[in-house]
Design a protein around this motif. Sequence first.
Motif, PDB file in Angstrom:
ATOM      1  N   HIS A 197      37.422  41.472  46.132  1.00  0.00           N
ATOM      2  CA  HIS A 197      38.529  42.379  46.387  1.00  0.00           C
ATOM      3  C   HIS A 197      38.240  43.769  45.841  1.00  0.00           C
ATOM      4  N   TYR A 201      39.787  43.154  39.109  1.00  0.00           N
ATOM      5  CA  TYR A 201      40.230  43.004  37.734  1.00  0.00           C
ATOM      6  C   TYR A 201      41.697  43.401  37.552  1.00  0.00           C
ATOM      7  N   CYS A 202      42.389  43.569  38.683  1.00  0.00           N
ATOM      8  CA  CYS A 202      43.827  43.830  38.662  1.00  0.00           C
ATOM      9  C   CYS A 202      44.534  42.652  39.323  1.00  0.00           C
ATOM     10  N   GLU A 203      45.775  42.437  38.946  1.00  0.00           N
ATOM     11  CA  GLU A 203      46.522  41.318  39.512  1.00  0.00           C
ATOM     12  C   GLU A 203      46.701  41.487  41.022  1.00  0.00           C
ATOM     13  N   PRO A 204      46.541  40.410  41.824  1.00  0.00           N
ATOM     14  CA  PRO A 204      46.113  39.064  41.402  1.00  0.00           C
ATOM     15  C   PRO A 204      44.607  39.030  41.146  1.00  0.00           C
ATOM     16  N   PHE A 205      44.211  38.484  39.999  1.00  0.00           N
ATOM     17  CA  PHE A 205      42.814  38.515  39.590  1.00  0.00           C
ATOM     18  C   PHE A 205      41.958  37.600  40.465  1.00  0.00           C
ATOM     19  N   ASP A 206      40.724  38.057  40.705  1.00  0.00           N
ATOM     20  CA  ASP A 206      39.750  37.192  41.363  1.00  0.00           C
ATOM     21  C   ASP A 206      39.282  36.121  40.384  1.00  0.00           C
ATOM     22  N   THR A 207      39.083  34.922  40.877  1.00  0.00           N
ATOM     23  CA  THR A 207      38.467  33.873  40.075  1.00  0.00           C
ATOM     24  C   THR A 207      37.005  33.763  40.485  1.00  0.00           C
ATOM     25  N   ASN A 210      36.148  32.415  43.843  1.00  0.00           N
ATOM     26  CA  ASN A 210      36.562  33.199  45.004  1.00  0.00           C
ATOM     27  C   ASN A 210      35.628  34.374  45.285  1.00  0.00           C
TER      28      ASN A 210
END
Length: 280
Positions: A197, A201-207, A210
């Motif tokens: 994305h 590092y901003c909400e919603p955070f990448d896991t 993903n």
Amino acid sequence: MQTSVASAAHAMSGAMQAALQHVPKALVKFNDIIVQKGLGSWVWDSEGNKYLDFTAGIGATSTGHCHPTVVEAVRQQAGTIVHAQQNIFAGHSKQVELDSHLSRILPSHLTKYFYCNSGSEAVDNAVKIARAVTGRQSIIAFDGAFHGRTIGAMALTSSKVIYRQHFGPLMPSVHIAPYPYCLHCKVQEEKGHSGYHVAPYCEPFDTPENRYCCNVPLETLEWMLIQQVHPHDVAAMIIEPVMGEGGFLTPPPGFLSGLRKLADKHGILLIADEVRGWLR
């Protein structure tokens, strides 16, 4: 009151001129603050003005300015011994303590520690060691990296052209490979950044699961070892595990492990110029 302010401004201007008259033009100054003291995240100039310091000494003062524990340790050491030159003496007590601490937190196969003055010096010596151990001469660095400004480390640096401008010819046998900059990857753009994305590092955070890479950087590196430099001529590859000046980037899952496998396949050493993660 106006006279007092004018006098203070004149004094500050004089202090600034005095500070700059011996400074080489190559040393860039981002402001005209003459710092007198610092504490925690704050610094004060000679007129008592207080500033919030967001830079932390470019990462060097991670505990803040004049942390009491650090200050006390410096005071004690200054009163014990200041310079136990490493060639003259076998070691000193604080070095032994540090050796023991590093042995507890580093991987078990890392058993030798070389202490030096700067990151550039560490990088230059890593290159020297790699060349001496392997008997090879070439070094592969990565696009956007910053490894230092000394004549060796500068040749490995490609974060800005100003670091190299007017200083050639640089150290030879250096090759620059692509770094996986997923934010600007054309493959990611075509897929709508589904694997990375725009703001991971901003909400919603990448896991981690993903995030994925197209593997073009690793494939390009493999082609480099076919077209540009023979792998048996490569002493080492050097990389920032977390790239700093090139954009504060973390490589995608699988990149560093793929780099490790490629290095092992060809007997190439892998140098981790670790800065942002705390250890260099």
